[in-house]
Write an enzyme that holds these catalytic residues in place. Structure first.
Site, PDB file in Angstrom:
ATOM      1  N   HIS A  24      -5.285  -6.966   6.346  1.00  0.00           N
ATOM      2  CA  HIS A  24      -3.893  -6.529   6.525  1.00  0.00           C
ATOM      3  C   HIS A  24      -3.862  -5.478   7.637  1.00  0.00           C
ATOM      4  CE1 HIS A  24      -2.668  -8.317   2.607  1.00  0.00           C
ATOM      5  NE2 HIS A  24      -3.917  -8.060   2.302  1.00  0.00           N
ATOM      6  N   GLU A  26      -1.627  -3.310   8.501  1.00  0.00           N
ATOM      7  CA  GLU A  26      -1.172  -1.967   8.075  1.00  0.00           C
ATOM      8  C   GLU A  26      -2.260  -1.258   7.263  1.00  0.00           C
ATOM      9  OE1 GLU A  26       0.568  -4.743   7.277  1.00  0.00           O
ATOM     10  OE2 GLU A  26       2.377  -4.658   8.505  1.00  0.00           O
ATOM     11  N   GLY A 166       1.327  -8.373  -2.098  1.00  0.00           N
ATOM     12  CA  GLY A 166       2.063  -7.375  -2.869  1.00  0.00           C
ATOM     13  C   GLY A 166       1.802  -7.506  -4.365  1.00  0.00           C
ATOM     14  N   HIS A 193      -2.026 -14.582  -2.009  1.00  0.00           N
ATOM     15  CA  HIS A 193      -2.837 -13.718  -2.870  1.00  0.00           C
ATOM     16  C   HIS A 193      -2.625 -14.158  -4.314  1.00  0.00           C
ATOM     17  CE1 HIS A 193      -3.100 -11.161   0.623  1.00  0.00           C
ATOM     18  NE2 HIS A 193      -3.756 -10.203  -0.030  1.00  0.00           N
ATOM     19  N   GLU A 196      -6.104 -11.648  -8.377  1.00  0.00           N
ATOM     20  CA  GLU A 196      -6.628 -10.289  -8.152  1.00  0.00           C
ATOM     21  C   GLU A 196      -6.251  -9.448  -9.387  1.00  0.00           C
ATOM     22  OE1 GLU A 196      -4.600  -8.127  -5.077  1.00  0.00           O
ATOM     23  OE2 GLU A 196      -6.261  -6.732  -4.726  1.00  0.00           O
TER      24      GLU A 196
HETATM   25  N1  ADE Z   1      -1.423  -5.958   0.378  1.00  0.00           N
HETATM   26  C1  ADE Z   1      -2.360  -5.216   0.947  1.00  0.00           C
HETATM   27  N2  ADE Z   1      -3.488  -5.220   0.217  1.00  0.00           N
HETATM   28  C2  ADE Z   1      -3.240  -6.008  -0.864  1.00  0.00           C
HETATM   29  C3  ADE Z   1      -3.986  -6.405  -1.977  1.00  0.00           C
HETATM   30  N3  ADE Z   1      -5.257  -6.006  -2.147  1.00  0.00           N
HETATM   31  N4  ADE Z   1      -3.400  -7.191  -2.884  1.00  0.00           N
HETATM   32  C4  ADE Z   1      -2.136  -7.595  -2.720  1.00  0.00           C
HETATM   33  N5  ADE Z   1      -1.386  -7.255  -1.677  1.00  0.00           N
HETATM   34  C5  ADE Z   1      -1.925  -6.467  -0.752  1.00  0.00           C
HETATM   35 ZN    ZN Z   2      -5.062  -8.693   0.697  1.00  0.00          ZN
END
Ligand code: ADE
Ligand code: ZN
Length: 339
Positions: A24, A26, A166, A193, A196
């Protein structure tokens, strides 16, 4: 830094031709740029760089994300400035191919438009680096002006794909399946994503609904052997970020030696390793390789296989993919590694 290597491992990892497919922009914000912006506030390195630091929750991580990133990423120029350092760093670490994302809704808070941001990032990359840029969006971003932006980004020529990111616990909304399908029709690659912070059921939902073939993280798939088998059978690849998982205390990752990447790799899942948000985890891509070798018993041959997986999943024309794979094979031969 929690991970260091002796000089032979360090050289091996640096020279190993590799990829970074989960980064990412940012979350990779170079600290030196924040310091330039506000030398007093950023006089000391952030607490979250401490070796033993663990985030209390994903929400705490997101709060810090807002505090450190929203002040910096306010123009295309700033994205270019950051990308020059971040992508230069990838190149120095032996990356030949990088996929990076930026948080799409940020565009609605700046004067520059999306294509200008894409151009700024692309122009800042080392000339020989193969770069693909993704627009990241959250589960509930298809609302108000966010909706127009999501529709618009599907038409941006310089955008290679879209990614869902997110808070994972916000329910998946109906728009995503439709947008993901239309993105593919528009020639964009789609990933998401999952796995996680939510378990294998959510991963299965994402696979069913969004029809992605790449999942960012996906480590909680190990909780259900059927999900793992589905990943293997359907050739779904996981872009895993071990140090990120450790610092965010992802379920099943109480320590690096417990990280499920070993189990997933052994089960035949295609996995890549990546740094995710190096500013927030104080990590470098090389350290992900050190961690796998030192804490999870990955041999040098296995590290090279993981690097090879990165080229397998990369969005490359076949002749370019072959040339990277040949470069990797030549490197392994020179190192005396045989599978
Ligand atoms: N945005 C930035 N890092 C993230 C992460 N680890 N999981 C989900 N969204 C993200
Ligand atoms: Zn990520």
């Amino acid at each position: 830094m929690p991970y260091s290597a002796d000089s032979s491992l360090e050289t091996f990892v640096r020279e190993l031709p590799k990829t970074e497919t989960h980064l990412h922009m940012e979350g990779a914000c170079p600290f030196e740029l924040l310091q330039k912006l506000n030398p007093v506030k950023y006089a000391k390195p952030p607490l979250f760089w401490d070796d033993g630091f663990r985030y209390e929750s994903f929400d705490q991580f997101m709060e810090l994300y807002g505090e450190y990133c929203s002040v910096f990423f306010t123009s295309a120029n700033r994205y270019g400035e950051a990308a020059g350092i971040v992508l230069g760093n990838c190149w120095e670490q032996g990356c030949r191919y990088v996929e990076t994302s930026f948080h799409l809704p940020v565009i609605n808070f700046m004067e520059d438009d999306g294509p200008t941001v894409l151009e700024a990032i692309r122009d800042a990359a080392p000339p020989e680096l193969e770069l693909r840029i993704f627009a990241g969006m959250c589960h509930n971003d298809y609302a108000d002006e966010g909706k127009d932006l999501i529709e618009e980004c599907l038409t941006w020529e310089g955008l290679d794909g879209i990614d869902l990111h997110g808070p994972e616990y916000i329910p998946l909304e109906l728009w995503t399946a439709d947008v993901w399908a239309r993105a593919r029709q528009a020639g964009k690659f789609t990933k998401a994503h999952a796995g996680e912070f939510m378990g294998p059921d959510f991963m299965e939902l994402v696979l069913d609904e969004l029809k992605v073939t790449r999942i960012e993280h996906g480590v909680r798939s190990v909780e259900n052997p059927e999900t793992v088998q589905r990943l293997v059978n359907d050739k779904v690849a996981l872009d895993i970020c071990p140090i990120s998982n450790l610092k965010l205390v992802v379920q099943g990752v109480a320590s690096m030696s417990a990280h499920p990447i070993r189990q997933l790799f052994d089960a035949g899942v295609t996995v890549t390793i990546n740094s995710d948000d190096p500013f927030f985890f104080g990590n470098r891509l090389s350290e992900e390789y050190y961690a796998l070798h030192q804490d999870l018993g990955f041999t040098l041959v296995e590290l090279a296989q993981i690097a090879g997986n990165g080229f397998d999943v990369a969005l490359l024309e076949e002749n370019k993919r072959e040339s990277f794979q040949n470069e990797l094979a030549d490197f392994c031969n020179e190192e005396g590694l045989t599978a």
